[in-house]
Design a protein around this motif. Sequence first.
Motif, PDB file in Angstrom:
ATOM      1  N   HIS A  84      57.371  33.932  57.690  1.00 39.00           N
ATOM      2  CA  HIS A  84      56.509  33.922  58.482  1.00 39.00           C
ATOM      3  C   HIS A  84      55.067  35.442  58.998  1.00 39.00           C
ATOM      4  N   ASP A  85      55.351  35.801  58.418  1.00 37.46           N
ATOM      5  CA  ASP A  85      54.178  37.060  58.022  1.00 37.46           C
ATOM      6  C   ASP A  85      52.325  36.663  56.855  1.00 37.46           C
ATOM      7  N   LEU A  86      52.936  35.937  56.163  1.00 37.71           N
ATOM      8  CA  LEU A  86      52.533  35.434  54.858  1.00 37.71           C
ATOM      9  C   LEU A  86      52.326  33.932  54.260  1.00 37.71           C
ATOM     10  N   VAL A  87      51.055  34.331  53.948  1.00 40.01           N
ATOM     11  CA  VAL A  87      51.314  32.661  52.126  1.00 40.01           C
ATOM     12  C   VAL A  87      51.077  33.439  51.508  1.00 40.01           C
ATOM     13  N   ALA A  88      51.286  33.739  50.090  1.00 42.07           N
ATOM     14  CA  ALA A  88      51.093  34.145  48.924  1.00 42.07           C
ATOM     15  C   ALA A  88      51.215  33.182  47.914  1.00 42.07           C
ATOM     16  N   PHE A  89      50.478  33.320  46.658  1.00 45.68           N
ATOM     17  CA  PHE A  89      50.284  32.362  45.574  1.00 45.68           C
ATOM     18  C   PHE A  89      49.830  34.053  45.114  1.00 45.68           C
ATOM     19  N   HIS A  90      51.621  33.820  42.985  1.00 45.04           N
ATOM     20  CA  HIS A  90      50.971  35.109  42.418  1.00 45.04           C
ATOM     21  C   HIS A  90      51.837  33.215  41.010  1.00 45.04           C
ATOM     22  N   VAL A  91      51.112  34.951  40.154  1.00 43.49           N
ATOM     23  CA  VAL A  91      51.411  34.851  38.309  1.00 43.49           C
ATOM     24  C   VAL A  91      52.111  36.209  37.695  1.00 43.49           C
ATOM     25  N   THR A  92      52.659  36.296  36.849  1.00 48.05           N
ATOM     26  CA  THR A  92      52.911  36.904  36.281  1.00 48.05           C
ATOM     27  C   THR A  92      52.966  36.457  34.745  1.00 48.05           C
ATOM     28  N   ALA A  93      52.180  37.204  33.885  1.00 45.01           N
ATOM     29  CA  ALA A  93      51.658  37.447  32.838  1.00 45.01           C
ATOM     30  C   ALA A  93      51.598  38.913  31.848  1.00 45.01           C
ATOM     31  N   ARG A  94      51.633  38.640  30.701  1.00 47.33           N
ATOM     32  CA  ARG A  94      51.360  39.138  29.145  1.00 47.33           C
ATOM     33  C   ARG A  94      50.039  39.942  29.923  1.00 47.33           C
ATOM     34  N   ALA A  95      49.308  41.014  29.700  1.00 49.30           N
ATOM     35  CA  ALA A  95      48.452  41.593  30.507  1.00 49.30           C
ATOM     36  C   ALA A  95      47.261  41.009  29.891  1.00 49.30           C
ATOM     37  N   GLU A  96      47.183  40.718  28.131  1.00 48.66           N
ATOM     38  CA  GLU A  96      46.456  39.750  27.571  1.00 48.66           C
ATOM     39  C   GLU A  96      46.219  39.086  28.229  1.00 48.66           C
ATOM     40  N   LYS A  97      46.685  37.949  28.596  1.00 47.11           N
ATOM     41  CA  LYS A  97      46.731  36.553  29.545  1.00 47.11           C
ATOM     42  C   LYS A  97      46.364  36.733  30.857  1.00 47.11           C
ATOM     43  N   ALA A  98      45.637  38.459  30.842  1.00 54.53           N
ATOM     44  CA  ALA A  98      45.055  38.360  32.053  1.00 54.53           C
ATOM     45  C   ALA A  98      43.833  37.165  33.020  1.00 54.53           C
ATOM     46  N   MET A  99      42.820  37.318  32.225  1.00 59.24           N
ATOM     47  CA  MET A  99      41.526  36.463  33.271  1.00 59.24           C
ATOM     48  C   MET A  99      42.019  35.210  32.875  1.00 59.24           C
ATOM     49  N   GLU A 100      42.533  34.876  31.878  1.00 63.35           N
ATOM     50  CA  GLU A 100      43.307  32.805  31.889  1.00 63.35           C
ATOM     51  C   GLU A 100      44.131  33.192  33.298  1.00 63.35           C
ATOM     52  N   ALA A 101      45.320  33.932  33.293  1.00 63.11           N
ATOM     53  CA  ALA A 101      46.169  33.610  34.260  1.00 63.11           C
ATOM     54  C   ALA A 101      45.038  33.496  36.414  1.00 63.11           C
ATOM     55  N   LEU A 102      44.101  34.404  36.066  1.00 60.53           N
ATOM     56  CA  LEU A 102      43.798  34.471  37.328  1.00 60.53           C
ATOM     57  C   LEU A 102      42.621  33.063  37.143  1.00 60.53           C
ATOM     58  N   ASP A 103      41.795  33.047  36.154  1.00 61.95           N
ATOM     59  CA  ASP A 103      41.437  31.240  36.345  1.00 61.95           C
ATOM     60  C   ASP A 103      42.447  30.345  36.779  1.00 61.95           C
ATOM     61  N   LEU A 104      43.027  30.235  36.264  1.00 61.43           N
ATOM     62  CA  LEU A 104      44.370  29.377  37.307  1.00 61.43           C
ATOM     63  C   LEU A 104      44.802  29.770  38.200  1.00 61.43           C
ATOM     64  N   LEU A 105      45.128  30.821  38.811  1.00 62.11           N
ATOM     65  CA  LEU A 105      45.457  30.989  40.075  1.00 62.11           C
ATOM     66  C   LEU A 105      44.206  30.557  40.904  1.00 62.11           C
ATOM     67  N   SER A 106      43.044  31.266  40.975  1.00 62.86           N
ATOM     68  CA  SER A 106      42.050  31.213  41.752  1.00 62.86           C
ATOM     69  C   SER A 106      41.159  29.539  41.556  1.00 62.86           C
ATOM     70  N   ASP A 107      41.965  29.112  40.801  1.00 65.67           N
ATOM     71  CA  ASP A 107      40.905  27.498  40.594  1.00 65.67           C
ATOM     72  C   ASP A 107      41.589  26.881  41.609  1.00 65.67           C
ATOM     73  N   PHE A 108      43.209  26.732  41.688  1.00 65.34           N
ATOM     74  CA  PHE A 108      44.132  25.728  42.385  1.00 65.34           C
ATOM     75  C   PHE A 108      44.463  25.948  43.854  1.00 65.34           C
ATOM     76  N   ALA A 109      44.728  27.581  43.570  1.00 68.80           N
ATOM     77  CA  ALA A 109      44.541  28.020  45.539  1.00 68.80           C
ATOM     78  C   ALA A 109      43.388  28.756  45.969  1.00 68.80           C
ATOM     79  N   GLY A 110      42.258  28.906  45.923  1.00 67.65           N
ATOM     80  CA  GLY A 110      41.015  28.790  45.775  1.00 67.65           C
ATOM     81  C   GLY A 110      40.066  27.782  46.583  1.00 67.65           C
ATOM     82  N   ARG A 111      40.185  27.130  45.403  1.00 70.15           N
ATOM     83  CA  ARG A 111      39.874  25.207  45.598  1.00 70.15           C
ATOM     84  C   ARG A 111      40.558  24.133  44.929  1.00 70.15           C
ATOM     85  N   PRO A 112      41.046  23.877  45.998  1.00 78.00           N
ATOM     86  CA  PRO A 112      42.272  22.932  45.683  1.00 78.00           C
ATOM     87  C   PRO A 112      42.191  21.892  46.384  1.00 78.00           C
ATOM     88  N   ILE A 113      42.113  20.718  45.638  1.00 71.76           N
ATOM     89  CA  ILE A 113      41.943  19.132  45.735  1.00 71.76           C
ATOM     90  C   ILE A 113      42.483  18.342  47.539  1.00 71.76           C
TER      91      ILE A 113
END
Length: 414
Positions: A84-113
């Motif tokens: 009821h409060d929120l909608v949230a999307f999250h990804v947890t990954a090893r720290a070395e993959k942080a930027m690739e994980a953010l690239d994935l999450l921000s693509d489908f959540a930020g500009r979904p088809i």
Amino acid sequence: MPQTISSTLRNGLPVHRIGLEGTRAITILVAFDAGARTERPEENGMAHFLEHLVFKGGEKYPHYRDVNETAERLGAVLNAFTSHDLVAFHVTARAEKAMEALDLLSDFAGRPILDAEELDRERGVVIQEIQRYKDQPASVAADLIDTAAFGEHPLGRTVLGPEEHLRTFTRDGIVAFRERQWSGSRGGAYLVGNVDHLDDGAVAELLERFPTLPAPPSYDPAPALRPEILVEERDSNQSHLRMQYQPKIDVKNPAERAALKIYSTLLGGSMGSRLFDEIREQRGLCYSVWAVDHAYADTPILQLGSGLESGKCVEAYTRMREIVDELRTDGPTEEEVERARAYASGRLVLSFENSGAVARTAAYQSIVFGEPIDPDAVIRAIDDVTFDDVVTVARDVADTLAVACVGPHSADEF
């Protein structure tokens, strides 16, 4: 103490970088004040449906297989939730993959088809999800108590919505909901854990994939709790009971929320609690009995529940209500408060070993309650609660409650 660095992007989205020592993982969570509470009556179920749809792909990862297989190649855990409060999307990954994980999450959540064909296919999936919940009496009871307590207000509606709504949602309507509610000014991005591999400039660029949108309209204020009794009669040997009170605390005050947490813990939040000890251990009325607190942005709830043999349901209901009455008139003991405070704070500390739990807590602090982000402050608030604080909470739980039950009963039994 976690170090939090906050900034705001050009699209209005706040970004909170929360460093945690001693972890090799990072959680990236993006959330908006766009949960089921923000839906119009005819939109009920749309916030959750939209959560499903964005996983079907964005501009760079245009197919659900691209999304899923990329997450697997990163060794990442990808998920989302709608409340009821929120909608949230999250990804947890090893720290070395942080930027690739953010690239994935921000693509489908930020500009979904939001492909129309995928929409129709997923419509059937969510309808099956709704039907599955209807087959689970405990889930039906959870929805029924919301309706009993809040009626037709958005807090009284289910997050999944009714099947008939899912059949009518259009792509245009879903896009309109997203553009109305997914405003950066009512959201946040949380990068929590080992943040050593983040590139601040690239982080901003990726998170600015979320569009710039105007602030959403305010939601309907929470109503007073309705003392209604709702029963869904089922020919079964087991009953699922829910009882809901509206404690008299200020949900904007972290200290008062902490006092309610300790009260609910000593009432029914542990194996040493009053409900567990008496309803289960001494009387043997049930296997499962509990109490839980929750604070929406503008109202608190205290909910009691049990799953038990139907023939013992009314006896359990009567005694559970009496225990709340006894705490109101006689108060808890100092030993109970001390034990519940230690248990509640200990569980919180252990949960914060998980970067995802810290991210979720941070989202609630900043978006739901408008507070500074400080996970340690949540722990300190629990530790600082006094005996008198809990006595006050117990005294102010009025003898007014909503009741819901699924089983072979009628409302007049309660």
